[in-house]
Scaffold this motif. Sequence first.
Motif, PDB file in Angstrom:
ATOM      1  N   CYS A 125      14.638  43.350  24.588  1.00  0.00           N
ATOM      2  CA  CYS A 125      15.673  43.161  23.578  1.00  0.00           C
ATOM      3  C   CYS A 125      16.981  42.784  24.268  1.00  0.00           C
ATOM      4  N   VAL A 176      16.941  46.907  16.881  1.00  0.00           N
ATOM      5  CA  VAL A 176      16.308  48.131  17.371  1.00  0.00           C
ATOM      6  C   VAL A 176      16.965  49.304  16.668  1.00  0.00           C
ATOM      7  N   GLU A 185      17.589  53.127  16.932  1.00  0.00           N
ATOM      8  CA  GLU A 185      17.629  54.383  17.686  1.00  0.00           C
ATOM      9  C   GLU A 185      16.562  54.470  18.779  1.00  0.00           C
ATOM     10  N   ASP A 186      16.286  53.398  19.470  1.00  0.00           N
ATOM     11  CA  ASP A 186      15.357  53.369  20.606  1.00  0.00           C
ATOM     12  C   ASP A 186      13.915  53.729  20.276  1.00  0.00           C
ATOM     13  N   TYR A 187      13.519  53.695  18.996  1.00  0.00           N
ATOM     14  CA  TYR A 187      12.120  54.022  18.723  1.00  0.00           C
ATOM     15  C   TYR A 187      11.419  53.071  17.779  1.00  0.00           C
TER      16      TYR A 187
END
Length: 132
Positions: A111, A60, A62-64
Amino acid sequence: MQVVLVEPGKAARITEIGEDLQDMQEIVGGLIQALYPWEDPAAIVCNDEGKIMGLPLNRVLEDYDIITGTFFICGIQGENFSSLTEQQLQKYQQKFRCPEKFIPTPNGLLCLRIESVVTPKEKNKKPSNYER
């Protein structure tokens, strides 16, 4: 150049790679794409068509977003890729040290970060055939 290499299912590691385009393409398995998610002078270099090609989900970002396939993190000097500094090598190896597993759910992907577990050695354990 010294980079942090991040392969699916493996801990990130510091390694030396060639600076030629062909060397970079060989590592990521195709055309390269550079991402610049941080203010730090560093880039993520991954396969430009990784998702289209169905490469395995890796980490992943940076969470986007999720990066697919093998990628590496390198430094930036002007318009060129370069070795990471010693501080950057440690920072990004630590950031991506744990492999991630992705599980489909009805609400999207879940995740799971796979932390390595070190089991302590048993102290002073006597062999089973030990006699007094």
